[in-house]
Scaffold this active site. Structure first.
Site, PDB file in Angstrom:
ATOM      1  N   TYR A   1       4.943  -2.767   6.330  1.00 57.58           N
ATOM      2  CA  TYR A   1       4.744  -3.529   7.565  1.00 57.58           C
ATOM      3  C   TYR A   1       5.943  -4.437   7.829  1.00 57.58           C
ATOM      4  CZ  TYR A   1       2.452  -6.754  10.869  1.00 57.58           C
ATOM      5  OH  TYR A   1       2.125  -7.519  11.964  1.00 57.58           O
TER       6      TYR A   1
ATOM      7  N   SER B   1       7.383 -10.426  13.654  1.00 54.14           N
ATOM      8  CA  SER B   1       6.592 -11.140  12.649  1.00 54.14           C
ATOM      9  C   SER B   1       7.504 -11.963  11.754  1.00 54.14           C
ATOM     10  CB  SER B   1       5.805 -10.161  11.783  1.00 54.14           C
ATOM     11  OG  SER B   1       5.160 -10.833  10.721  1.00 54.14           O
TER      12      SER B   1
END
Length: 328
Positions: free
Chosen positions: A233, A220
């Site tokens: 995250y 990500s």
């Protein structure tokens, strides 16, 4: 046997409900920040704004008011993965579904992992893979369970005779305004799903991979740049990038390539199952392109990294597909 995925969904919804309650207490009116002039550089136009919608975890694509575009109708397959087989975690929706469809279009049979709560989405993914003329094997279970990971790999190999490509893509995400809002339970769920799940599925797959095989991890942009509201995250995504590069060094002598794709904001069920309805409406507008990506804009990157004819000299990279995004 793997532990019940119903318990996984119940835990994730408990975490979500706790954060939703905190958000409701802190919510205050904000000025409208409507953005115009979105960049459209593909073969069809993509939306700049999403419906204001909030989903219960794990988030079903079937429940989205505005469906993600995963079909890639202008992408023409040319046999880049002909005769190969792939296993994708989180393949029922979003990026995972888009990757499954293009892998099939390039000639691969596809197995994918999903939670029991995602059965409806899983059936739709199977329908699209089979439309491409390839076999599809949905496998329900929890990637946090090492025994399930072993069984998923064995079922894939039993069905297709081999395993050529592993895509680690399953993820859990829940925002928080402060580190003190992140409970041990939440941190454990994020870490074990996003990092331990990748590690365990890869470990189960390795004995079945051969020279020319590849592993592709979904990282990500927040693993590259950080995120003030996705502390846990983003931490796991940074770990995935490090895992990718380290494993690439470890496996290069075996002829197995390991790479990652680092998406920016992508319209999938993951985000409306995290963000508030109001935040979802403008999701992705902080990119230079002023919109979120659609899954079909990510999936060709996975084909590129999976196909030996395209990327036989590429290993250990984290490929950013971010729309020139800043920190989320």
């Amino acid at each position: 046997m793997s532990r019940s995925t119903e318990a996984v969904v119940a835990k994730q919804r408990k975490i979500q409900a706790s954060q939703d309650a905190q958000d409701a207490q802190k919510r205050r009116s904000r000025p409208s920040n409507k953005v115009s002039g979105t960049a459209q550089a593909g073969t069809r136009e993509y939306p700049s704004e999403q419906p204001a919608q909030h989903l219960a975890k794990p988030g079903l694509e079937a429940q989205l008011q505005q469906k993600p575009q995963f079909e890639a109708p202008d992408y023409r397959g040319s046999g880049k993965l002909q005769g190969m087989s792939a296993l994708i975690t989180g393949g029922d929706s979003g990026i995972g579904r888009a990757v499954a469809v293009l892998f099939a279009r390039e000639g691969a049979d596809v197995a994918f992992v999903h939670l029991h709560a995602e059965d409806e989405d899983a059936r739709e993914t199977c329908r699209w893979v089979e439309r491409e003329g390839r076999e599809c094997l949905p496998i329900a279970g929890d990637v946090k369970d090492p025994e399930f990971c072993r069984r998923a790999v064995e079922e894939t190999c039993a069905r297709f005779g081999k395993l050529d490509v592993l895509v680690n893509n399953a993820a859990f995400q829940e925002h928080a305004e402060s580190l003190t809002d992140i409970t041990d339970e939440r941190f454990d769920e994020t870490l074990r799903t996003n990092v331990v799940g990748y590690f365990q599925m890869t470990r189960a797959a390795l004995p079945h991979l051969h020279r020319g095989a590849s592993i592709i991890n979904t990282g990500s942009v927040v693993g590259l740049e950080g995120s003030p509201q996705l502390l846990d995250y983003a931490t796991t995504k940074g770990a995935i990038h490090a895992f990718t590069k380290s494993l690439a060094h470890n496996l290069v002598d075996k002829g197995i390539r390991v790479n990652a794709v680092a998406p920016g904001p992508v319209w999938t069920p993951l985000n409306p199952a995290d963000k508030s309805a109001e935040q979802v409406k403008t999701f992705g507008q902080n990119t230079d392109m002023k919109r979120a990506a659609q899954p079909e804009e990510l999936s060709p990157a996975y084909v590129f990294l999976a196909a030996p004819v395209c990327s036989s000299y590429i290993t250990g990279i984290v490929l950013p597909v971010t729309g020139s995004v800043g920190a989320q």
